[in-house]
Design an enzyme around this catalytic site. Structure first.
Site, mmCIF file in Angstrom:
data_model
loop_
_atom_site.group_PDB
_atom_site.id
_atom_site.type_symbol
_atom_site.label_atom_id
_atom_site.label_comp_id
_atom_site.label_asym_id
_atom_site.label_seq_id
_atom_site.Cartn_x
_atom_site.Cartn_y
_atom_site.Cartn_z
ATOM 1 N N TRP A 195 -28.545 -88.191 38.031
ATOM 2 C CA TRP A 195 -29.781 -87.556 38.497
ATOM 3 C C TRP A 195 -30.918 -88.556 38.299
ATOM 4 O O TRP A 195 -31.027 -89.168 37.229
ATOM 5 C CB TRP A 195 -30.110 -86.265 37.736
ATOM 6 N N GLU A 236 -26.776 -85.260 41.662
ATOM 7 C CA GLU A 236 -27.596 -84.038 41.536
ATOM 8 C C GLU A 236 -28.867 -84.117 42.372
ATOM 9 O O GLU A 236 -29.702 -85.002 42.185
ATOM 10 C CB GLU A 236 -27.965 -83.820 40.060
ATOM 11 N N LYS A 238 -32.498 -82.385 44.061
ATOM 12 C CA LYS A 238 -33.641 -81.635 43.553
ATOM 13 C C LYS A 238 -34.656 -81.443 44.664
ATOM 14 O O LYS A 238 -34.749 -82.260 45.575
ATOM 15 C CB LYS A 238 -34.242 -82.434 42.391
ATOM 16 N N ASP A 269 -27.962 -77.590 40.585
ATOM 17 C CA ASP A 269 -28.749 -77.075 39.467
ATOM 18 C C ASP A 269 -29.478 -75.835 39.964
ATOM 19 O O ASP A 269 -30.168 -75.887 41.001
ATOM 20 C CB ASP A 269 -29.732 -78.167 39.004
ATOM 21 N N HIS A 272 -33.136 -76.095 41.131
ATOM 22 C CA HIS A 272 -33.535 -77.202 42.003
ATOM 23 C C HIS A 272 -33.706 -76.831 43.463
ATOM 24 O O HIS A 272 -33.600 -77.678 44.346
ATOM 25 C CB HIS A 272 -32.534 -78.351 41.874
ATOM 26 N N HIS A 296 -25.255 -76.993 37.128
ATOM 27 C CA HIS A 296 -26.223 -76.996 36.041
ATOM 28 C C HIS A 296 -26.781 -75.591 35.996
ATOM 29 O O HIS A 296 -27.655 -75.239 36.791
ATOM 30 C CB HIS A 296 -27.329 -78.029 36.286
ATOM 31 N N ASP A 304 -39.134 -75.116 38.421
ATOM 32 C CA ASP A 304 -37.905 -75.578 37.772
ATOM 33 C C ASP A 304 -38.166 -75.739 36.278
ATOM 34 O O ASP A 304 -38.151 -76.830 35.729
ATOM 35 C CB ASP A 304 -37.494 -76.918 38.415
ATOM 36 N N ASP A 306 -36.559 -74.671 33.590
ATOM 37 C CA ASP A 306 -35.437 -74.820 32.660
ATOM 38 C C ASP A 306 -35.505 -73.843 31.489
ATOM 39 O O ASP A 306 -35.313 -74.226 30.332
ATOM 40 C CB ASP A 306 -35.321 -76.275 32.174
ATOM 41 N N ASP A 336 -28.075 -76.494 31.708
ATOM 42 C CA ASP A 336 -29.236 -77.400 31.745
ATOM 43 C C ASP A 336 -30.505 -76.581 31.555
ATOM 44 O O ASP A 336 -31.123 -76.146 32.524
ATOM 45 C CB ASP A 336 -29.263 -78.168 33.074
HETATM 46 C C1 RNT Z 1 -33.798 -82.612 36.076
HETATM 47 C C2 RNT Z 1 -32.334 -82.374 36.189
HETATM 48 C C3 RNT Z 1 -31.479 -83.072 35.162
HETATM 49 C C4 RNT Z 1 -32.063 -83.037 33.776
HETATM 50 C C5 RNT Z 1 -31.127 -83.544 32.708
HETATM 51 C C6 RNT Z 1 -31.821 -83.797 31.426
HETATM 52 O O1 RNT Z 1 -34.523 -81.808 36.897
HETATM 53 O O2 RNT Z 1 -32.072 -81.015 36.165
HETATM 54 O O3 RNT Z 1 -30.197 -82.559 35.214
HETATM 55 O O4 RNT Z 1 -32.467 -81.751 33.430
HETATM 56 O O5 RNT Z 1 -30.455 -84.648 33.178
HETATM 57 ZN ZN ZN Z 2 -29.977 -80.448 36.109
#
Ligand code: RNT
Ligand code: ZN
Length: 429
Positions: A195, A236, A238, A269, A272, A296, A304, A306, A336
């Site tokens: 990523w 990955e 986004k 993810d 994302h 993720h 986003d 998290d 994640d």
């Molecule tokens: C960032 C991505 C990625 C990170 C990690 C720490 O938006 O989601 O996966 O969160 O690699």
């Molecule tokens: Zn991620």
């Protein structure tokens, strides 16, 4: 302040509730014992970065960057690899089943020396590998393409300057070698997930050239074939990040195309995409064309962000898709999220237990739902789907936790508090 008491359960009530639940599910043609056995075979990859707010162990003084952010200042974060492993041990003792560790490259152990990202080698991860081996766990890995002076301009693998791109290419190549060494040592393939944060804050004129550069960098990174028994590559995508609101080089379409063309794993993810866009519906489509998926599992709140994963519709839809379509064998489930405003071990425990709960609910789904759809009775499909929500899956979950020797219900919180009192609260910042 007195802490609220937990909802303790006696073994007797767990057992008798389970027996009733077992009968209720059997009436619907569902074998709860089979569901528990299946659940025990699904590993979740626990992300090391929940334990220290995505800090890593380079001690370079670089703060977090790359458009991701951790908020909160709950005391007691892990400051050393030993502390992080101890915290993971504690979290794992509260989570039923056998799981994996997902490590980022800047969590290597460099013995106080400055080892730049392009110079990392498997030996910097030998303690982690030994720890995973001792716990019978597999590992996953990630190059760290942020929190570094060469990422400060917001571009890494797609940077206009070749020297910068080359640095990050070397880092990603080194990361793949480390991933392969982990997979070999642990006897289970390591998924190494690329990523990168690359993107523009404001509207770009040229959206094409950075994508061409990224594609070229990825081709160089993946040039060496690695044994899939030890190592798998994931990419990955986004939608946007802080500071890359208008354009992200590695968008969904970019990586979907790249993963299909090169038969790489696609990492989805949950945070994302657009705020109301779930990833559940993408699984059956993507898996028609890519070999495997990395998830993720995350939770975005308005962006986003998290947040710790809760047992919401988004999570249950992901689990249902995986189970209904028999996609688990081709899906690597990773977490994640990073919350620094609550106890970090509790965060891991809550998010992982919820992911497992969602899978259990899916494994307990009565076949009548599918039959209703097949027969074209969409009234019955909706009615059954809604009735299913109140089936006694909680009793099966409790029995599963007891069977796996982890605390039932919120009894795990007592252990987190005891560990906090004895260990994390004694840590300085
Ligand atoms: C960032 C991505 C990625 C990170 C990690 C720490 O938006 O989601 O996966 O969160 O690699
Ligand atoms: Zn991620």
């Amino acid at each position: 302040m007195k802490k609220p008491s937990v909802m303790a359960k006696s073994s007797k009530s767990i057992d008798s509730s389970y027996k009733l639940a077992q009968i209720r599910y059997a009436d619907l043609g569902v074998d709860t014992e089979t569901a528990m056995t299946q659940l025990a075979g699904i590993p979740i990859s626990l992300h090391c970065w929940q334990g220290d707010d995505v800090g890593g162990f380079e001690n370079s003084g670089e703060g977090l960057s790359g458009g991701i952010a951790v908020t909160g200042n709950y005391p007691g974060k892990a400051r050393t690899p030993e502390e992080l492993r101890a915290d993971l041990d504690q979290a794992l003792a509260l989570i039923p089943g056998k799981h994996r560790l997902n490590l980022h490259a800047f969590y290597g152990e460099f013995g106080g020396k400055k080892v730049d990202r392009d110079a990392i080698r498997p030996e910097h991860f030998s303690n982690w590998i030994a720890w995973a081996k001792a716990n019978g766990m597999g590992m996953d890995f990630n190059p760290t393409c942020f929190a570094h002076p060469k990422a400060a301009e917001g571009f890494t693998l797609s940077h206009p300057k070749k020297a910068i791109r080359d640095f990050w290419i070397r880092h990603c190549i080194a990361s793949r070698e480390i991933g392969a060494a982990m997979g070999k040592a642990l006897g289970s393939p390591t998924v190494t997930n690329v990523w990168i944060p690359d993107g523009y804050k404001d509207t770009p004129v040229d959206r094409l050239a950075p994508r061409q550069r990224l594609s070229d960098s990825l081709d160089q990174i993946f040039e060496k074939k690695l044994n899939p028994k030890h190592h798998l590559d994931a990419v990955e995508c986004k939608l946007f990040g802080i500071g890359s609101e208008s354009y992200v080089v590695g968008s969904h379409e970019f990586y979907m195309g790249y993963a299909i063309k090169n038969q790489k794993l696609l990492c989805l993810d949950a945070g994302h995409f657009h705020p109301t866009e779930g990833i559940a519906d993408k699984l059956t489509s993507a898996l028609m064309y890519v070999p495997e998926i990395l998830l993720h599992v995350s939770r975005g709140v308005r962006w986003d962000s998290d947040h710790v994963v809760i047992l919401d519709d988004a999570l249950q839809s992901i689990a249902a898709e995986l189970v209904r379509n028999k996609l688990l064998a081709r899906t690597h489930i990773g977490l994640d999220f990073f919350d620094a405003s609550i106890n970090r071990i509790a965060a891991w425990t809550i998010g992982t237990r919820n992911t497992l709960k969602a899978l259990l609910i899916a494994l307990l789904e009565p076949a009548a739902l599918r039959e209703a759809e097949k027969s074209g009775d969409y009234t019955a499909r909706l009615a059954l789907m809604e009735e299913t929500k109140s089936l006694p899956w909680g009793a099966v979950w409790d029995a599963y936790c007891e069977k796996q020797n982890v605390p039932v219900s919120t009894a795990w919180l007592d252990q987190v508090r005891a560990y906090e009192k004895a260990v994390t609260s004694k840590r300085g910042s």
